[in-house]
Design a protein around this motif. Structure first.
Motif, PDB file in Angstrom:
ATOM      1  N   SER A  56      21.966  41.003 115.874  1.00 35.20           N
ATOM      2  CA  SER A  56      20.664  40.596 115.357  1.00 35.20           C
ATOM      3  C   SER A  56      20.009  39.654 116.361  1.00 35.20           C
ATOM      4  CB  SER A  56      20.924  40.143 113.921  1.00 35.20           C
ATOM      5  OG  SER A  56      19.655  39.629 113.576  1.00 35.20           O
ATOM      6  N   HIS A  57      19.849  38.444 115.925  1.00 33.84           N
ATOM      7  CA  HIS A  57      19.561  37.438 116.998  1.00 33.84           C
ATOM      8  C   HIS A  57      21.035  36.780 117.815  1.00 33.84           C
ATOM      9  CE1 HIS A  57      20.675  35.953 112.914  1.00 33.84           C
ATOM     10  NE2 HIS A  57      21.143  34.930 113.745  1.00 33.84           N
ATOM     11  N   ALA A  58      21.912  37.416 117.337  1.00 31.65           N
ATOM     12  CA  ALA A  58      23.475  37.134 117.806  1.00 31.65           C
ATOM     13  C   ALA A  58      24.305  38.061 117.269  1.00 31.65           C
ATOM     14  CB  ALA A  58      23.712  35.803 117.254  1.00 31.65           C
ATOM     15  N   TRP A  59      25.565  38.254 117.635  1.00 34.10           N
ATOM     16  CA  TRP A  59      26.591  39.020 116.938  1.00 34.10           C
ATOM     17  C   TRP A  59      26.935  38.080 115.603  1.00 34.10           C
ATOM     18  CZ3 TRP A  59      27.654  43.691 116.738  1.00 34.10           C
ATOM     19  CH2 TRP A  59      29.068  44.302 116.166  1.00 34.10           C
ATOM     20  N   THR A  60      26.547  38.782 114.620  1.00 35.61           N
ATOM     21  CA  THR A  60      26.402  38.150 113.276  1.00 35.61           C
ATOM     22  C   THR A  60      26.602  38.655 112.001  1.00 35.61           C
ATOM     23  OG1 THR A  60      25.240  36.189 112.040  1.00 35.61           O
ATOM     24  CG2 THR A  60      24.047  38.214 112.983  1.00 35.61           C
ATOM     25  N   PHE A  61      27.378  37.944 111.044  1.00 35.19           N
ATOM     26  CA  PHE A  61      27.521  38.722 109.312  1.00 35.19           C
ATOM     27  C   PHE A  61      27.262  37.263 108.755  1.00 35.19           C
ATOM     28  CE2 PHE A  61      31.972  36.835 110.404  1.00 35.19           C
ATOM     29  CZ  PHE A  61      32.087  36.703 109.110  1.00 35.19           C
ATOM     30  N   TYR A  62      26.782  37.609 107.361  1.00 38.45           N
ATOM     31  CA  TYR A  62      26.698  36.792 106.289  1.00 38.45           C
ATOM     32  C   TYR A  62      27.592  36.987 105.259  1.00 38.45           C
ATOM     33  CZ  TYR A  62      22.522  35.830 108.639  1.00 38.45           C
ATOM     34  OH  TYR A  62      21.284  35.264 109.575  1.00 38.45           O
ATOM     35  N   VAL A  63      28.161  35.908 104.771  1.00 34.94           N
ATOM     36  CA  VAL A  63      29.063  35.841 103.504  1.00 34.94           C
ATOM     37  C   VAL A  63      28.647  35.193 102.464  1.00 34.94           C
ATOM     38  CG1 VAL A  63      30.858  34.402 104.721  1.00 34.94           C
ATOM     39  CG2 VAL A  63      31.533  36.137 102.576  1.00 34.94           C
ATOM     40  N   GLN A  64      28.829  35.249 101.125  1.00 33.68           N
ATOM     41  CA  GLN A  64      28.198  34.352 100.026  1.00 33.68           C
ATOM     42  C   GLN A  64      29.824  33.540  99.588  1.00 33.68           C
ATOM     43  OE1 GLN A  64      25.416  34.538  98.572  1.00 33.68           O
ATOM     44  NE2 GLN A  64      26.093  32.769  97.456  1.00 33.68           N
ATOM     45  N   ALA A  65      29.692  32.517  99.900  1.00 37.79           N
ATOM     46  CA  ALA A  65      30.781  31.750  99.727  1.00 37.79           C
ATOM     47  C   ALA A  65      30.857  31.034  98.143  1.00 37.79           C
ATOM     48  CB  ALA A  65      30.517  30.170 100.445  1.00 37.79           C
ATOM     49  N   PRO A  66      32.127  30.948  97.621  1.00 38.46           N
ATOM     50  CA  PRO A  66      32.331  30.418  96.294  1.00 38.46           C
ATOM     51  C   PRO A  66      31.283  29.126  96.119  1.00 38.46           C
ATOM     52  CG  PRO A  66      34.329  30.973  97.423  1.00 38.46           C
ATOM     53  CD  PRO A  66      33.302  30.890  98.693  1.00 38.46           C
ATOM     54  N   GLY A  67      30.946  28.968  94.919  1.00 31.20           N
ATOM     55  CA  GLY A  67      29.750  27.864  94.720  1.00 31.20           C
ATOM     56  C   GLY A  67      28.565  28.155  94.877  1.00 31.20           C
ATOM     57  N   GLY A  68      28.148  29.145  95.641  1.00 29.11           N
ATOM     58  CA  GLY A  68      26.685  29.739  95.516  1.00 29.11           C
ATOM     59  C   GLY A  68      25.817  29.549  96.612  1.00 29.11           C
ATOM     60  N   PHE A  69      26.407  29.525  97.755  1.00 31.09           N
ATOM     61  CA  PHE A  69      25.677  29.543  99.012  1.00 31.09           C
ATOM     62  C   PHE A  69      25.997  30.590 100.189  1.00 31.09           C
ATOM     63  CE2 PHE A  69      29.199  26.664  99.585  1.00 31.09           C
ATOM     64  CZ  PHE A  69      29.788  26.698 100.966  1.00 31.09           C
ATOM     65  N   LEU A  70      25.201  30.616 100.955  1.00 33.83           N
ATOM     66  CA  LEU A  70      25.311  31.639 101.902  1.00 33.83           C
ATOM     67  C   LEU A  70      25.798  30.979 103.243  1.00 33.83           C
ATOM     68  CD1 LEU A  70      25.040  34.817 102.146  1.00 33.83           C
ATOM     69  CD2 LEU A  70      22.743  34.319 103.245  1.00 33.83           C
ATOM     70  N   VAL A  71      26.802  31.761 103.894  1.00 36.47           N
ATOM     71  CA  VAL A  71      27.274  31.287 105.335  1.00 36.47           C
ATOM     72  C   VAL A  71      27.113  32.461 106.353  1.00 36.47           C
ATOM     73  CG1 VAL A  71      29.424  30.609 106.560  1.00 36.47           C
ATOM     74  CG2 VAL A  71      29.112  29.866 104.186  1.00 36.47           C
ATOM     75  N   GLU A  72      26.590  31.766 107.532  1.00 36.03           N
ATOM     76  CA  GLU A  72      26.606  33.080 108.681  1.00 36.03           C
ATOM     77  C   GLU A  72      27.483  32.540 109.786  1.00 36.03           C
ATOM     78  OE1 GLU A  72      23.251  34.320 111.870  1.00 36.03           O
ATOM     79  OE2 GLU A  72      23.044  32.405 110.976  1.00 36.03           O
ATOM     80  N   VAL A  73      28.335  33.750 110.148  1.00 40.11           N
ATOM     81  CA  VAL A  73      29.118  33.506 111.359  1.00 40.11           C
ATOM     82  C   VAL A  73      28.686  34.190 112.479  1.00 40.11           C
ATOM     83  CG1 VAL A  73      31.529  33.652 111.950  1.00 40.11           C
ATOM     84  CG2 VAL A  73      31.059  33.293 109.580  1.00 40.11           C
TER      85      VAL A  73
END
Length: 111
Positions: A92-109
């Motif tokens: 995408s804008h980088a080699w990337t993925f997203y994961v929903q973290a425990p606790g209710g927020f999103l993390v991009e790597v």
């Protein structure tokens, strides 16, 4: 000027802290079920504060930039092996993925 403190409101402080420690190397500096303090390698202070509900805007996320695409793939595989559901990395804008973290927020790597 350098950004050096962020507070996230989460539904489960211990689970969110454990997630960030396990997969992204943050260091827990103490707290309890309602509040905890984490540090990264550059001494960013990330506090987690408990709330009954979390409602971040749809595009809100925190990100962890990796040194290489291989590092992104390794984190993705570790998360997948541990039962997290997410789409695989993509260009995408980088080699990337997203994961929903425990606790209710999103993390991009990304790399």
């Amino acid at each position: 000027m350098k950004l050096n403190h962020i507070n996230l409101t989460v539904t489960d402080v211990p689970a969110a802290a454990n997630f960030l420690e396990t997969y992204f190397g943050l260091r827990n500096q103490g707290g309890n079920k309602g509040f905890t303090v984490l540090f990264d390698d550059d001494n960013l202070v990330l506090t987690l504060m408990k709330a009954g509900q979390v409602s971040y805007p749809g595009t809100f996320h925190i990100g962890f930039v990796q040194e290489s695409e291989e590092c992104v793939n390794e984190i993705y595989q570790r998360l997948k092996d541990d039962g997290f559901e997410m789409k695989p990395p993509e260009r995408s804008h980088a080699w990337t993925f997203y994961v929903q973290a425990p606790g209710g927020f999103l993390v991009e790597v990304l790399a």
